[in-house]
Structures are given as structure tokens and as C-alpha cells.
Design a protein around this motif. Sequence first.
Motif, PDB file in Angstrom:
ATOM      1  N   GLU A   8      -4.314  39.815 109.507  1.00  0.00           N
ATOM      2  CA  GLU A   8      -4.894  41.102 109.134  1.00  0.00           C
ATOM      3  C   GLU A   8      -6.056  41.460 110.054  1.00  0.00           C
ATOM      4  O   GLU A   8      -6.233  42.631 110.407  1.00  0.00           O
ATOM      5  N   LEU A   9      -6.816  40.451 110.441  1.00  0.00           N
ATOM      6  CA  LEU A   9      -7.893  40.692 111.408  1.00  0.00           C
ATOM      7  C   LEU A   9      -7.331  41.267 112.701  1.00  0.00           C
ATOM      8  O   LEU A   9      -7.825  42.273 113.211  1.00  0.00           O
ATOM      9  N   VAL A  10      -6.301  40.630 113.211  1.00  0.00           N
ATOM     10  CA  VAL A  10      -5.718  41.099 114.469  1.00  0.00           C
ATOM     11  C   VAL A  10      -5.166  42.513 114.303  1.00  0.00           C
ATOM     12  O   VAL A  10      -5.340  43.368 115.176  1.00  0.00           O
ATOM     13  N   ARG A  11      -4.532  42.766 113.166  1.00  0.00           N
ATOM     14  CA  ARG A  11      -3.939  44.074 112.921  1.00  0.00           C
ATOM     15  C   ARG A  11      -4.999  45.177 112.936  1.00  0.00           C
ATOM     16  O   ARG A  11      -4.832  46.205 113.575  1.00  0.00           O
ATOM     17  N   LYS A  12      -6.094  44.912 112.223  1.00  0.00           N
ATOM     18  CA  LYS A  12      -7.138  45.937 112.163  1.00  0.00           C
ATOM     19  C   LYS A  12      -7.917  46.037 113.467  1.00  0.00           C
ATOM     20  O   LYS A  12      -8.292  47.132 113.884  1.00  0.00           O
ATOM     21  N   ALA A  13      -8.157  44.888 114.091  1.00  0.00           N
ATOM     22  CA  ALA A  13      -8.856  44.910 115.381  1.00  0.00           C
ATOM     23  C   ALA A  13      -8.051  45.720 116.394  1.00  0.00           C
ATOM     24  O   ALA A  13      -8.600  46.476 117.190  1.00  0.00           O
ATOM     25  N   LEU A  14      -6.737  45.570 116.322  1.00  0.00           N
ATOM     26  CA  LEU A  14      -5.869  46.329 117.220  1.00  0.00           C
ATOM     27  C   LEU A  14      -6.102  47.821 117.075  1.00  0.00           C
ATOM     28  O   LEU A  14      -6.223  48.552 118.059  1.00  0.00           O
ATOM     29  N   GLN A  15      -6.162  48.275 115.841  1.00  0.00           N
ATOM     30  CA  GLN A  15      -6.388  49.706 115.603  1.00  0.00           C
ATOM     31  C   GLN A  15      -7.705  50.178 116.220  1.00  0.00           C
ATOM     32  O   GLN A  15      -7.761  51.238 116.862  1.00  0.00           O
ATOM     33  N   PHE A  45     -10.812  32.859 116.812  1.00  0.00           N
ATOM     34  CA  PHE A  45     -10.795  33.150 118.247  1.00  0.00           C
ATOM     35  C   PHE A  45     -12.129  32.761 118.855  1.00  0.00           C
ATOM     36  O   PHE A  45     -13.178  33.163 118.381  1.00  0.00           O
ATOM     37  N   ARG A  46     -12.044  31.987 119.918  1.00  0.00           N
ATOM     38  CA  ARG A  46     -13.284  31.463 120.484  1.00  0.00           C
ATOM     39  C   ARG A  46     -14.094  32.541 121.196  1.00  0.00           C
ATOM     40  O   ARG A  46     -15.305  32.430 121.331  1.00  0.00           O
ATOM     41  N   THR A  47     -13.407  33.545 121.690  1.00  0.00           N
ATOM     42  CA  THR A  47     -14.110  34.615 122.397  1.00  0.00           C
ATOM     43  C   THR A  47     -13.491  35.964 122.034  1.00  0.00           C
ATOM     44  O   THR A  47     -12.396  36.038 121.468  1.00  0.00           O
ATOM     45  N   LYS A  48     -14.218  37.013 122.359  1.00  0.00           N
ATOM     46  CA  LYS A  48     -13.690  38.362 122.174  1.00  0.00           C
ATOM     47  C   LYS A  48     -12.407  38.541 122.984  1.00  0.00           C
ATOM     48  O   LYS A  48     -11.466  39.197 122.544  1.00  0.00           O
ATOM     49  N   GLU A  49     -12.387  37.968 124.163  1.00  0.00           N
ATOM     50  CA  GLU A  49     -11.217  38.090 125.035  1.00  0.00           C
ATOM     51  C   GLU A  49      -9.965  37.556 124.349  1.00  0.00           C
ATOM     52  O   GLU A  49      -8.895  38.173 124.416  1.00  0.00           O
ATOM     53  N   GLU A  50     -10.092  36.407 123.671  1.00  0.00           N
ATOM     54  CA  GLU A  50      -8.923  35.855 122.977  1.00  0.00           C
ATOM     55  C   GLU A  50      -8.440  36.791 121.886  1.00  0.00           C
ATOM     56  O   GLU A  50      -7.231  36.938 121.662  1.00  0.00           O
ATOM     57  N   LEU A  51      -9.376  37.435 121.202  1.00  0.00           N
ATOM     58  CA  LEU A  51      -8.997  38.393 120.162  1.00  0.00           C
ATOM     59  C   LEU A  51      -8.271  39.589 120.768  1.00  0.00           C
ATOM     60  O   LEU A  51      -7.262  40.064 120.226  1.00  0.00           O
ATOM     61  N   ILE A  52      -8.770  40.064 121.889  1.00  0.00           N
ATOM     62  CA  ILE A  52      -8.109  41.179 122.580  1.00  0.00           C
ATOM     63  C   ILE A  52      -6.692  40.783 122.973  1.00  0.00           C
ATOM     64  O   ILE A  52      -5.735  41.550 122.784  1.00  0.00           O
ATOM     65  N   LEU A  53      -6.545  39.592 123.506  1.00  0.00           N
ATOM     66  CA  LEU A  53      -5.213  39.135 123.924  1.00  0.00           C
ATOM     67  C   LEU A  53      -4.260  39.083 122.728  1.00  0.00           C
ATOM     68  O   LEU A  53      -3.098  39.486 122.835  1.00  0.00           O
ATOM     69  N   ALA A  54      -4.759  38.605 121.592  1.00  0.00           N
ATOM     70  CA  ALA A  54      -3.917  38.556 120.393  1.00  0.00           C
ATOM     71  C   ALA A  54      -3.540  39.964 119.952  1.00  0.00           C
ATOM     72  O   ALA A  54      -2.398  40.220 119.546  1.00  0.00           O
ATOM     73  N   ALA A  55      -4.504  40.876 120.018  1.00  0.00           N
ATOM     74  CA  ALA A  55      -4.220  42.259 119.634  1.00  0.00           C
ATOM     75  C   ALA A  55      -3.176  42.876 120.563  1.00  0.00           C
ATOM     76  O   ALA A  55      -2.259  43.577 120.112  1.00  0.00           O
ATOM     77  N   LEU A  56      -3.295  42.597 121.847  1.00  0.00           N
ATOM     78  CA  LEU A  56      -2.336  43.149 122.809  1.00  0.00           C
ATOM     79  C   LEU A  56      -0.937  42.594 122.560  1.00  0.00           C
ATOM     80  O   LEU A  56       0.057  43.313 122.662  1.00  0.00           O
TER      81      LEU A  56
END
Lengths: 187, 187
Positions: A8-15, A45-56
Amino acid sequence: MRPNKRDELVRKALQVFYRDGFHATGMDKLVVETGVSKTSMYKHFRTKEELILAALQLRDENFRKWFLQRVDELSDTPAEQLIASFDVLGEWFQEDSFRGCMFIKAGAEYQEQDHPIHVQAAEHKHLMLEFLTDLARKAGARDPDALGCQLLLLQEGAIVTAVLVKSCDPARDAKAAAQVLLDNVLA
Amino acid sequence: MRPNKRDELVRKALQVFYRDGFHATGMDKLVVETGVSKTSMYKHFRTKEELILAALQLRDENFRKWFLQRVDELSDTPAEQLIASFDVLGEWFQEDSFRGCMFIKAGAEYQEQDHPIHVQAAEHKHLMLEFLTDLARKAGARDPDALGCQLLLLQEGAIVTAVLVKSCDPARDAKAAAQVLLDNVLA
DNA sequence: TTGAATGTGTACAGATCGGTAACCTTTTTC
DNA sequence: GAAAAAGGTTACCGATCTGTACACATTCAA
């Protein structure tokens, strides 16, 4: 499901990333918009970048699944599907939440060729190209690779133009151009 | 010339913005990269946004001047110039400093339709569209607006693809597609 | 019933963000 | 040659950035 909150975090972060951009979205904003605490984010996610990658990655899955399905619903033969893909683009452009292509924007904000985010954006485009090339081959095009590339150009151009040029109807124009290119190669 | 340093500031800021992006470029980085003190910057421009707008305006002037001139050097007739414009794109893509279209990136980083930066990016694209439409009209196309739009789609798509998809030669493919579209409309 | 796993809230560190104040030096202009 | 415009230096403001520390709550399985 164990990693429920994570999804759900990834889903909302994606938006939020899609709506506001990557650099313009701070982790504190994500805490507010996703309702997930910062501590939890940094446990997944250890970094913001990892979160972005998951969202992508999620975006790639969702978008391609939707796109291919809609194309399949609209037409049966490969040649017709190539044309129908531009109608699907048109549907996308008319969504209220349409803000252009997330991967074009990702590639624009992270320009270094070997940056993981840039690489992932490029992979999405390669998959889209593959899809078009496959259809072109099945449609019996003379040079499927060339036709696939050309249709990809039209699609990418339509997306960019849909964002920046309001005086055009990019989906319609691109579809008409695609029809000409297709006829020229099948005839 | 009185505003000498100001012009140089805009010139160098433009390079940095183009290379690194807008959000990713802070004013402190600009101090280092341009050699202009922060106080001087804020005497010429009240905000970072004003500086970005000035940089975009300079980019628009420089790029369009260069582009139109190269097209003019390569061909004489309108129809040939439409095709030659894709060769000019190819020249651009091969420059070491090529990092995609600054206005596509500006529109991507500032997405609100009424944001001054977004508006200015859109204006650049409209001028490029006008250029193509004019040539299409002079070339005797049946529907110059439609052909102009279609060729714009190919150009925008080629720029985006040149950044993200390394397995293509977008300038070549776009040129071939443009030739087909042009023949189809002139014949 | 204990004990990981997983979650939260709060507070903070250190850097950087856009932007400003006060003061000094150089260059231009009359 | 003096005034004025322009540019530089340094230090700073409050806000925000990514990322962390620590103490506490919830869930769930052995």
C-alpha cells in the motif's frame, strides 16, 4: 499477506510521485499522503531511491497490463491492434489523472545513463517497443523492427504532445499517421 | 553592453539546468558553477523561478535559431526542408552535451498547466509546431495542420526515444516515417 | 506466554534549500 | 575626480531535505 502495508505504501507513493514529481516529493510529504510512518518506510526501503524504483516497477506492471488488455479488447488482428493502441493512448490522455508518462519524467529527472532509475525507465520503453515490434511482425510487416520503432516514436511523441500542446489531438493524429505507415508497409 | 554579467549568468545557468535538471540544481551550485555571487543573482532575478524562465527564453532563442538555420542550409524546397529537419535532429542527438529537450523536461518538472515555466515550455513547442505547419503549407500538403502535427509527433518521439532507447536510431526512423507521410499527402 | 516481526510517534542530526542583510570593491559614467 | 551603479564577500534566516535513534504498541506464531 505479510507485506501488506508495504504494497500500500508503494501504491500510494506511486500516485504522489506521478502527480508531483520525484525531486519535488519529500519523504515527509509521503508520510502525510500515505499515512505510513517514516520509520516504517525506512524499514522497507533503505533509501528514497529504492522506494522510487519499487514505485516504477509497480507502475510498469500496472500500465503495461492495462495497456495490453485494452488493446486486446479493442481488436483481434495484429494490424488492427497496432492501430487500436493509439485509441488506448487516447483513453489514457483523457483521464483526469493523466500527467504524461512516468518513465519519460523519471528519465528526465535522473539523466545519467547508468543511474538505476534511468535504467529502469529505459527498460519500460524497451518492453513497449518489443510489444509493438511483435505485433508488426505478426502483422506481416516488411521490416518489423523499423515499423515498431516508428510506431513507438508516434506513441512517445503523442504522450509528450498531449502534455504540452493543447492545440493538437495527438492520439487522433498519431493514429492517422500510424495507419499511413502501416498501409505503406503491408501493401 | 551594461548587462554583460547578467547574460553570462543566464548562459551558464542554462547549461547547468539543462545538464542537471531544475529541482536538482540549487542556487548554491549555481554560485559555484557560474562564478556569480548569490547576491548578484538576486539583484538580477528576484527568485529562482525568474532565473529559470530567463534561461528557458535564451534556450528557445538559441535552439530555434540554430535549428531553422541548419534546416535552411541543408535544403531549399519546403518539402525537402521538412525531411531535412530530421537530419538536423540527428545532428543534435549526436552532440556530447545532448540531454534531451529542455522544454519537455521543464514541462515534466513543473506539471501544473498554468505554472509560468510550464506555459513557457508549451510556447516553445507551439513555435516548433508553427514552423512545421508553415513548411507543410508551403509544400502544398492537403491538410497542413494535420501534417504539421504528425511531423511534430515524430520529432518529439524521436527526442524522447533518443534519450531512453539506445537500440533505436530515432532520427533515421523518424525521417523515413516522415517521408512516407509526406509522400502520402503530396501525391 | 513468550518473543519476534511489524508497526507507530517523536525527536533529532547534518546537510541543503531559497532568499536576505550588511558591508566592501570594482567599474562605469558624467 | 566624484557619484552611482554593479558586483563580490560573508554570514545568516527559517524551512525542508534524507536518514536515524529510541521508546512504545500491535500482531501472531511457537
